[in-house]
Design an enzyme around this catalytic site. Sequence first.
Site, PDB file in Angstrom:
ATOM      1  N   GLY A 168     -64.531  -5.987 -95.263  1.00  0.00           N
ATOM      2  CA  GLY A 168     -63.144  -5.620 -94.985  1.00  0.00           C
ATOM      3  C   GLY A 168     -62.297  -5.575 -96.253  1.00  0.00           C
ATOM      4  O   GLY A 168     -61.467  -4.673 -96.423  1.00  0.00           O
ATOM      5  N   THR A 169     -62.497  -6.528 -97.129  1.00  0.00           N
ATOM      6  CA  THR A 169     -61.696  -6.583 -98.355  1.00  0.00           C
ATOM      7  C   THR A 169     -61.896  -5.324 -99.189  1.00  0.00           C
ATOM      8  O   THR A 169     -60.925  -4.717 -99.657  1.00  0.00           O
ATOM      9  CB  THR A 169     -62.081  -7.838 -99.174  1.00  0.00           C
ATOM     10  OG1 THR A 169     -61.825  -8.999 -98.367  1.00  0.00           O
ATOM     11  CG2 THR A 169     -61.291  -7.931-100.460  1.00  0.00           C
TER      12      THR A 169
ATOM     13  N   ASN B  92     -54.354 -11.305 -88.153  1.00  0.00           N
ATOM     14  CA  ASN B  92     -55.439 -12.279 -88.080  1.00  0.00           C
ATOM     15  C   ASN B  92     -54.964 -13.709 -87.833  1.00  0.00           C
ATOM     16  O   ASN B  92     -55.719 -14.541 -87.370  1.00  0.00           O
ATOM     17  CB  ASN B  92     -56.278 -12.224 -89.364  1.00  0.00           C
ATOM     18  CG  ASN B  92     -55.434 -12.270 -90.612  1.00  0.00           C
ATOM     19  OD1 ASN B  92     -54.551 -11.443 -90.807  1.00  0.00           O
ATOM     20  ND2 ASN B  92     -55.681 -13.246 -91.465  1.00  0.00           N
TER      21      ASN B  92
ATOM     22  N   CYS C   2     -58.501 -17.777 -95.252  1.00  0.00           N
ATOM     23  CA  CYS C   2     -58.249 -17.433 -96.651  1.00  0.00           C
ATOM     24  C   CYS C   2     -57.152 -18.294 -97.245  1.00  0.00           C
ATOM     25  O   CYS C   2     -57.101 -18.512 -98.441  1.00  0.00           O
ATOM     26  CB  CYS C   2     -57.833 -15.982 -96.772  1.00  0.00           C
ATOM     27  SG  CYS C   2     -58.646 -14.955 -95.593  1.00  0.00           S
TER      28      CYS C   2
ATOM     29  N   GLN D 212     -59.643  -7.168 -87.295  1.00  0.00           N
ATOM     30  CA  GLN D 212     -59.551  -8.098 -86.170  1.00  0.00           C
ATOM     31  C   GLN D 212     -59.676  -7.410 -84.806  1.00  0.00           C
ATOM     32  O   GLN D 212     -59.775  -8.092 -83.790  1.00  0.00           O
ATOM     33  CB  GLN D 212     -58.233  -8.893 -86.225  1.00  0.00           C
ATOM     34  CG  GLN D 212     -58.187  -9.927 -87.338  1.00  0.00           C
ATOM     35  CD  GLN D 212     -59.161 -11.090 -87.122  1.00  0.00           C
ATOM     36  OE1 GLN D 212     -59.564 -11.394 -86.002  1.00  0.00           O
ATOM     37  NE2 GLN D 212     -59.557 -11.740 -88.201  1.00  0.00           N
TER      38      GLN D 212
ATOM     39  N   ALA E 171     -68.411  -6.248 -90.454  1.00  0.00           N
ATOM     40  CA  ALA E 171     -69.407  -6.634 -89.445  1.00  0.00           C
ATOM     41  C   ALA E 171     -69.336  -8.114 -89.075  1.00  0.00           C
ATOM     42  O   ALA E 171     -69.574  -8.473 -87.925  1.00  0.00           O
ATOM     43  CB  ALA E 171     -70.811  -6.287 -89.948  1.00  0.00           C
ATOM     44  N   HIS E 172     -68.991  -8.984 -90.038  1.00  0.00           N
ATOM     45  CA  HIS E 172     -69.148 -10.419 -89.763  1.00  0.00           C
ATOM     46  C   HIS E 172     -68.090 -10.987 -88.822  1.00  0.00           C
ATOM     47  O   HIS E 172     -68.161 -12.139 -88.422  1.00  0.00           O
ATOM     48  CB  HIS E 172     -69.228 -11.227 -91.066  1.00  0.00           C
ATOM     49  CG  HIS E 172     -67.926 -11.472 -91.768  1.00  0.00           C
ATOM     50  ND1 HIS E 172     -67.210 -12.629 -91.594  1.00  0.00           N
ATOM     51  CD2 HIS E 172     -67.234 -10.734 -92.640  1.00  0.00           C
ATOM     52  CE1 HIS E 172     -66.122 -12.587 -92.353  1.00  0.00           C
ATOM     53  NE2 HIS E 172     -66.115 -11.434 -92.998  1.00  0.00           N
TER      54      HIS E 172
ATOM     55  N   THR F  18     -76.795   1.102-104.322  1.00  0.00           N
ATOM     56  CA  THR F  18     -77.840   1.165-103.296  1.00  0.00           C
ATOM     57  C   THR F  18     -77.317   0.582-101.987  1.00  0.00           C
ATOM     58  O   THR F  18     -76.714  -0.485-101.972  1.00  0.00           O
ATOM     59  CB  THR F  18     -79.096   0.400-103.770  1.00  0.00           C
ATOM     60  OG1 THR F  18     -79.550   1.018-104.968  1.00  0.00           O
ATOM     61  CG2 THR F  18     -80.198   0.433-102.720  1.00  0.00           C
TER      62      THR F  18
HETATM   63  C1  LIG Z   1     -61.398 -11.110 -92.460  1.00  0.00           C
HETATM   64  C2  LIG Z   1     -60.374 -10.089 -92.703  1.00  0.00           C
HETATM   65  C3  LIG Z   1     -60.452  -9.222 -93.815  1.00  0.00           C
HETATM   66  C4  LIG Z   1     -61.503  -9.378 -94.872  1.00  0.00           C
HETATM   67  O1  LIG Z   1     -62.774  -8.945 -94.467  1.00  0.00           O
HETATM   68  P1  LIG Z   1     -64.072  -9.444 -95.286  1.00  0.00           P
HETATM   69  O2  LIG Z   1     -65.185  -8.655 -94.700  1.00  0.00           O
HETATM   70  O3  LIG Z   1     -64.189 -10.916 -95.015  1.00  0.00           O
HETATM   71  O4  LIG Z   1     -63.838  -9.137 -96.713  1.00  0.00           O
HETATM   72  C5  LIG Z   1     -59.486  -8.245 -93.945  1.00  0.00           C
HETATM   73  N1  LIG Z   1     -58.505  -8.109 -93.043  1.00  0.00           N
HETATM   74  C6  LIG Z   1     -58.399  -8.904 -91.961  1.00  0.00           C
HETATM   75  C7  LIG Z   1     -57.299  -8.678 -90.993  1.00  0.00           C
HETATM   76  C8  LIG Z   1     -59.313  -9.922 -91.758  1.00  0.00           C
HETATM   77  O5  LIG Z   1     -59.179 -10.728 -90.706  1.00  0.00           O
END
Ligand SMILES: *Cc1c(COP(=O)(O)O)cnc(C)c1O
Length: 388
Positions: free
Chosen positions: A71-72, A151, A325, A179, A200-201, A237
Amino acid sequence: MKRIYLDYAATTPTHPEVVKAMIPCFNESFGNPSSIYSYGQEAEGFVEEARERIAKCINAGKEEIVFTSGGTEADNFAIKGVSFAKEGEGNHIITTSIEHHAVMEACKFLEGRGFKITYLPVNRHGLVNPDDLKEAITNKTILISVMHANNEVGTIEPIAEIGKIAQELGICFHTDAVQTVGQIPVDVNELGVDLLSMTAHKLYGPKGIGALYVRRGTKLTSFMHGGDQERGRRAGTENVPGIVGFAKAMELAYQGKSGEMQRLTYLRDRLIRGILAKIDHSRLNGHPTRRLPNNVNVIIDFTEGETLLLNLDLEGICVSAGSACSSSNLEPSHVLLAMGIPREQAHSPLRFTLGRWTVEEDIEKVLEVLPNIVTKLRDMSPFLKTRG
Ligand SMILES: *Cc1c(COP(=O)(O)O)cnc(C)c1O
């Protein structure tokens, strides 16, 4: 002691079926998708099939999905990618005061390099007002970035309304949907977005893999240079096992979705009602109804979120004091401050986020343990004595 995990917004356990789907990519199909012999072609087949399955879940085309490390990176790619691609057309970006750090810090980075950023306010429920957005738009605006759901407090933003405004004016519109993807229905066309971040996580997939949806025709400057993977948009890759796991997780997330949403909403509301009834001077943060089905965020006066968290941990209950975070520093939550919550209270939110393996007994356990912890802490609290 049975541990109770109530921090699904920080990360989720990987679904056993996801792990199973990933295993062949570590052994018999370990090839590099860029190689043209059979091992490579097999791996490439896996990646392209996964891309198509993920695209389908959000009503996108497969060529509109760009894999990232999460996500970041998707947020950074969207914000910096559009800003640098459109630098000639303007330098104004509109975002909100409640974004995830990945969006906020990317905007601050650009602010230091000549871009102008407007941080839209939110109301006490954490909602952005589309009229404020309309007012903030200038002829220099090149990008709007508003998160789909917050979040920390779970408030779901009026993305489709904002999408209409952005589309009418031809302004590029990004949403951080980390989210919401896998949690509630997400359709890029209904939302009217040009860019959408996911990972994905947070949906029972593996860590370190995510994607940015990029609407056809959206210009982005790449910042990963190297090979021409992802049609030249993101070199490196491919994380083949991650991509395959991500696709499996997406499909599982959207199977029987409405049933799971109802189940979580029921548990969520039970937990909210229970806390508010059993603990006086406690309040819900975020919107009462426009909120994620799994999010409970409360402030319990005369206690510290961090202390509550540690005491719950001793009982085997894992929760968060805000977001993962920001939990390592003692700064009050920027989200709560933006919602108008006084600084001294913004220090002490407690966030419970429920998920696939949360059962009713877990909620009952929290409702049994938490009031006792609060009573114990308040008895020791210097605040309570002075404030009555
Ligand atoms: C967790 C989160 C992210 C970051 O995603 P990562 O895959 O952990 O880097 C970004 N935005 C929101 C709203 C999140 O909750």
